[in-house]
Scaffold this motif. Structure first.
Motif, PDB file in Angstrom:
ATOM      1  N   PRO A  60      23.817  43.132  42.370  1.00 50.66           N
ATOM      2  CA  PRO A  60      24.098  43.221  43.804  1.00 50.66           C
ATOM      3  C   PRO A  60      23.704  41.974  44.597  1.00 50.66           C
ATOM      4  N   LYS A  61      22.926  41.074  44.000  1.00 50.96           N
ATOM      5  CA  LYS A  61      22.497  39.858  44.697  1.00 50.96           C
ATOM      6  C   LYS A  61      23.541  38.745  44.642  1.00 50.96           C
ATOM      7  N   ARG A  62      24.571  38.929  43.830  1.00 56.08           N
ATOM      8  CA  ARG A  62      25.618  37.905  43.750  1.00 56.08           C
ATOM      9  C   ARG A  62      26.352  37.820  45.087  1.00 56.08           C
ATOM     10  N   LYS A  63      26.829  36.635  45.374  1.00 51.32           N
ATOM     11  CA  LYS A  63      27.591  36.444  46.605  1.00 51.32           C
ATOM     12  C   LYS A  63      28.981  37.048  46.460  1.00 51.32           C
ATOM     13  N   LYS A  64      29.567  37.408  47.579  1.00 47.02           N
ATOM     14  CA  LYS A  64      30.941  37.897  47.561  1.00 47.02           C
ATOM     15  C   LYS A  64      31.753  37.077  48.547  1.00 47.02           C
ATOM     16  N   LEU A  65      33.013  36.917  48.232  1.00 45.57           N
ATOM     17  CA  LEU A  65      33.914  36.172  49.107  1.00 45.57           C
ATOM     18  C   LEU A  65      34.546  37.141  50.098  1.00 45.57           C
ATOM     19  N   GLU A  66      34.285  36.912  51.360  1.00 43.87           N
ATOM     20  CA  GLU A  66      34.916  37.742  52.392  1.00 43.87           C
ATOM     21  C   GLU A  66      36.404  37.434  52.477  1.00 43.87           C
ATOM     22  N   THR A  67      36.744  36.171  52.258  1.00 49.90           N
ATOM     23  CA  THR A  67      38.149  35.754  52.216  1.00 49.90           C
ATOM     24  C   THR A  67      38.500  35.476  50.763  1.00 49.90           C
ATOM     25  N   PRO A  68      39.276  36.359  50.138  1.00 49.09           N
ATOM     26  CA  PRO A  68      39.625  36.168  48.723  1.00 49.09           C
ATOM     27  C   PRO A  68      40.376  34.863  48.514  1.00 49.09           C
ATOM     28  N   ARG A  69      40.218  34.305  47.323  1.00 44.68           N
ATOM     29  CA  ARG A  69      40.935  33.071  46.996  1.00 44.68           C
ATOM     30  C   ARG A  69      41.073  32.923  45.499  1.00 44.68           C
ATOM     31  N   ARG A  70      42.002  32.078  45.125  1.00 39.20           N
ATOM     32  CA  ARG A  70      42.141  31.702  43.721  1.00 39.20           C
ATOM     33  C   ARG A  70      41.164  30.563  43.435  1.00 39.20           C
ATOM     34  N   LEU A  71      40.979  30.267  42.155  1.00 36.25           N
ATOM     35  CA  LEU A  71      40.153  29.128  41.786  1.00 36.25           C
ATOM     36  C   LEU A  71      40.812  27.851  42.294  1.00 36.25           C
ATOM     37  N   SER A  72      40.019  26.890  42.682  1.00 34.83           N
ATOM     38  CA  SER A  72      40.558  25.607  43.134  1.00 34.83           C
ATOM     39  C   SER A  72      40.975  24.775  41.921  1.00 34.83           C
ATOM     40  N   TRP A  73      41.755  23.724  42.167  1.00 30.55           N
ATOM     41  CA  TRP A  73      42.140  22.858  41.049  1.00 30.55           C
ATOM     42  C   TRP A  73      40.899  22.212  40.447  1.00 30.55           C
ATOM     43  N   ARG A  74      39.902  21.928  41.275  1.00 24.09           N
ATOM     44  CA  ARG A  74      38.681  21.303  40.763  1.00 24.09           C
ATOM     45  C   ARG A  74      37.911  22.285  39.867  1.00 24.09           C
ATOM     46  N   GLU A  75      37.837  23.553  40.256  1.00 28.48           N
ATOM     47  CA  GLU A  75      37.184  24.563  39.413  1.00 28.48           C
ATOM     48  C   GLU A  75      37.930  24.724  38.092  1.00 28.48           C
ATOM     49  N   CYS A  76      39.260  24.711  38.160  1.00 27.84           N
ATOM     50  CA  CYS A  76      40.060  24.806  36.929  1.00 27.84           C
ATOM     51  C   CYS A  76      39.822  23.601  36.026  1.00 27.84           C
ATOM     52  N   ALA A  77      39.705  22.425  36.621  1.00 25.24           N
ATOM     53  CA  ALA A  77      39.449  21.219  35.830  1.00 25.24           C
ATOM     54  C   ALA A  77      38.101  21.323  35.123  1.00 25.24           C
ATOM     55  N   ARG A  78      37.086  21.841  35.780  1.00 16.73           N
ATOM     56  CA  ARG A  78      35.766  21.981  35.157  1.00 16.73           C
ATOM     57  C   ARG A  78      35.817  23.021  34.031  1.00 16.73           C
ATOM     58  N   ILE A  79      36.556  24.112  34.232  1.00 21.83           N
ATOM     59  CA  ILE A  79      36.717  25.114  33.173  1.00 21.83           C
ATOM     60  C   ILE A  79      37.391  24.473  31.960  1.00 21.83           C
ATOM     61  N   GLN A  80      38.337  23.574  32.210  1.00 26.15           N
ATOM     62  CA  GLN A  80      39.046  22.880  31.131  1.00 26.15           C
ATOM     63  C   GLN A  80      38.210  21.752  30.522  1.00 26.15           C
TER      64      GLN A  80
END
Length: 133
Positions: A60-80
């Motif tokens: 329950p301590k994890r943050k939540k996004l009030e405005t939903p979104r997809r992963l950014s291109w930068r987040e995808c690049a780090r995953i890759q």
């Protein structure tokens, strides 16, 4: 957003795809629910965000996004496994395409290191071949 393409917080991420419209939702986004479907008439489906945040059940301590979104291109690049300083060229759609179509750098490194070291080579005997030829 057309689908509930979302991995749970602690699960492995889905494959990073080259089509920016199909990028995974951020795991802190709320759950999407199917609210409408009419495939018979050629329409696809409608997915809407609920007020449920499944990642909070585990912590329950994890943050939540009030405005939903997809992963950014930068987040995808780090995953890759691209370096944090890597920036593809072009507009946002082009960046997602380049990242999604790329061989992840760490995977390429592992494969080529193995190939160039010769560790994966196996001597083959060719029938009828002469030695030293």
């Amino acid at each position: 957003m057309s689908r509930n393409r979302k991995a749970k917080w602690a699960d492995p991420a889905f494959t990073v795809v080259a089509n920016w419209r199909h990028i995974t939702l951020h795991p802190a986004s709320p759950v999407m629910t199917l609210t409408w479907s009419n495939l018979a008439d050629g329409w696809k489906q409608r997915w809407d965000f609920s007020g449920e945040y499944e990642h909070l059940e585990a912590n329950p301590k994890r943050k939540k996004l009030e405005t939903p979104r997809r992963l950014s291109w930068r987040e995808c690049a780090r995953i890759q496994t691209f370096d944090a300083k890597f920036t593809p060229i072009g507009d946002t759609e082009s960046k997602f395409t380049q990242i999604g179509n790329a061989v992840p750098p760490k995977l390429a490194e592992a494969i080529f290191t193995h190939l160039f070291s010769g560790a994966g080579l196996v001597a083959q005997k060719v029938p009828g071949a002469r030695k030293g030829a």
